[in-house]
Enzyme design. Structure first.
Site, PDB file in Angstrom:
ATOM      1  N   ARG A  43       4.796 -30.400  10.963  1.00 45.04           N
ATOM      2  CA  ARG A  43       4.064 -29.247  11.484  1.00 45.04           C
ATOM      3  C   ARG A  43       3.345 -28.487  10.366  1.00 45.04           C
ATOM      4  NH1 ARG A  43       9.376 -28.122  15.053  1.00 45.04           N
ATOM      5  NH2 ARG A  43       8.985 -29.758  16.591  1.00 45.04           N
ATOM      6  N   GLY A  64      -0.267  -5.915   9.223  1.00 42.96           N
ATOM      7  CA  GLY A  64      -1.549  -6.093   8.544  1.00 42.96           C
ATOM      8  C   GLY A  64      -1.401  -6.855   7.248  1.00 42.96           C
ATOM      9  N   GLU A  65      -0.316  -6.598   6.548  1.00 41.82           N
ATOM     10  CA  GLU A  65      -0.080  -7.268   5.268  1.00 41.82           C
ATOM     11  C   GLU A  65       0.163  -8.759   5.474  1.00 41.82           C
ATOM     12  OE1 GLU A  65       0.117  -3.086   5.088  1.00 41.82           O
ATOM     13  OE2 GLU A  65       1.312  -4.405   6.361  1.00 41.82           O
ATOM     14  N   ARG A  70       8.530   1.160   7.095  1.00 35.95           N
ATOM     15  CA  ARG A  70       8.994   2.180   8.043  1.00 35.95           C
ATOM     16  C   ARG A  70       9.913   1.595   9.105  1.00 35.95           C
ATOM     17  NH1 ARG A  70       2.819   4.098   8.539  1.00 35.95           N
ATOM     18  NH2 ARG A  70       2.701   5.263   6.583  1.00 35.95           N
ATOM     19  N   GLY A 123       3.361  -0.350   6.314  1.00 36.19           N
ATOM     20  CA  GLY A 123       4.070   0.475   7.285  1.00 36.19           C
ATOM     21  C   GLY A 123       4.852  -0.373   8.262  1.00 36.19           C
ATOM     22  N   HIS A 140      12.414 -23.422   8.423  1.00 31.20           N
ATOM     23  CA  HIS A 140      11.571 -24.165   9.355  1.00 31.20           C
ATOM     24  C   HIS A 140      10.098 -24.187   8.972  1.00 31.20           C
ATOM     25  CE1 HIS A 140      14.550 -23.827  12.968  1.00 31.20           C
ATOM     26  NE2 HIS A 140      15.143 -24.187  11.833  1.00 31.20           N
ATOM     27  N   ASN A 141       9.617 -23.131   8.320  1.00 27.51           N
ATOM     28  CA  ASN A 141       8.192 -23.009   8.045  1.00 27.51           C
ATOM     29  C   ASN A 141       7.844 -23.100   6.569  1.00 27.51           C
ATOM     30  OD1 ASN A 141       8.824 -20.649  10.390  1.00 27.51           O
ATOM     31  ND2 ASN A 141       7.444 -22.304  10.936  1.00 27.51           N
ATOM     32  N   ASP A 198       0.862  -1.173   0.000  1.00 27.53           N
ATOM     33  CA  ASP A 198       0.000   0.000   0.000  1.00 27.53           C
ATOM     34  C   ASP A 198       0.906   1.233   0.000  1.00 27.53           C
ATOM     35  OD1 ASP A 198       0.963   0.178   2.602  1.00 27.53           O
ATOM     36  OD2 ASP A 198      -0.993   0.049   3.560  1.00 27.53           O
ATOM     37  N   HIS A 199       0.329   2.378   0.305  1.00 31.22           N
ATOM     38  CA  HIS A 199       1.080   3.634   0.266  1.00 31.22           C
ATOM     39  C   HIS A 199       2.271   3.664   1.222  1.00 31.22           C
ATOM     40  CE1 HIS A 199      -1.738   3.941   3.599  1.00 31.22           C
ATOM     41  NE2 HIS A 199      -0.861   4.754   4.168  1.00 31.22           N
ATOM     42  N   ARG A 237      10.394 -33.019  11.109  1.00 31.82           N
ATOM     43  CA  ARG A 237       9.618 -32.337  12.146  1.00 31.82           C
ATOM     44  C   ARG A 237       8.997 -31.048  11.627  1.00 31.82           C
ATOM     45  NH1 ARG A 237      13.307 -28.592  15.521  1.00 31.82           N
ATOM     46  NH2 ARG A 237      15.142 -28.477  14.180  1.00 31.82           N
TER      47      ARG A 237
END
Length: 149
Positions: free
Chosen positions: A138, A71-72, A110, A67, A99-100, A8-9, A134
């Site tokens: 998961r 949220g993203e 920012r 920012g 790991h993920n 976003d901005h 492992r």
């Protein structure tokens, strides 16, 4: 490697910087926007299509920016098949991949310099999933839950 990116901005200039550097490094970058600076734009309509593109293209990775990146990351994780991780230093990006098997990294525009952001992104894009049993177990548990939801 195909890399999808959106913001976003709040991280508009960072996104443009990363797109230029990634393309110069040979990545196939798909820019989902924002394409113009709009001070009041909302991130979900920009981030969700980026995450959908990553989910729909095995082997692709994504970058979502805002920012803070919080949220993203949340928006991206609403898309089935996405494992988005917020990273504010390269070590977190590395662990997210190892790991993920994260397929999207979220950064805050920012929160760090352009060079620090690129180091995080570069680490994310070049670190493979470890494949350890492992970690895969998961991830499979999360995918099974997601399939029920």
């Amino acid at each position: 490697m195909r890399v999808h990116i959106a913001t976003d901005h709040a991280a508009f200039e960072l996104k443009n910087h990363l797109v230029d550097r990634l393309r110069a490094a040979g990545y196939d970058v798909v820019d989902h926007g924002a394409h113009t600076y709009e001070a009041l734009d909302d991130y979900p309509p920009l981030i969700i299509p980026c995450a959908e593109a990553v989910a729909g293209e095995p082997g692709a990775l994504g970058i979502v920016l805002g920012g803070s990146g919080n949220g993203e990351q949340i928006a991206a994780n609403k898309v089935r098949g996405i494992r988005a991780a917020l990273a504010y230093k390269p070590e977190l990006a590395e662990l997210a991949r190892q790991h993920n098997d994260a397929n999207i990294v979220a950064l805050g525009g920012r929160m760090q310099s352009f060079d620090e952001a690129y180091a995080i992104v570069e680490t994310f894009l070049t670190t493979p999933f470890s494949g350890d049993e492992r970690h895969q177990r998961r991830i499979d548990q999360l995918a099974a839950y997601e399939a029920r939801a």
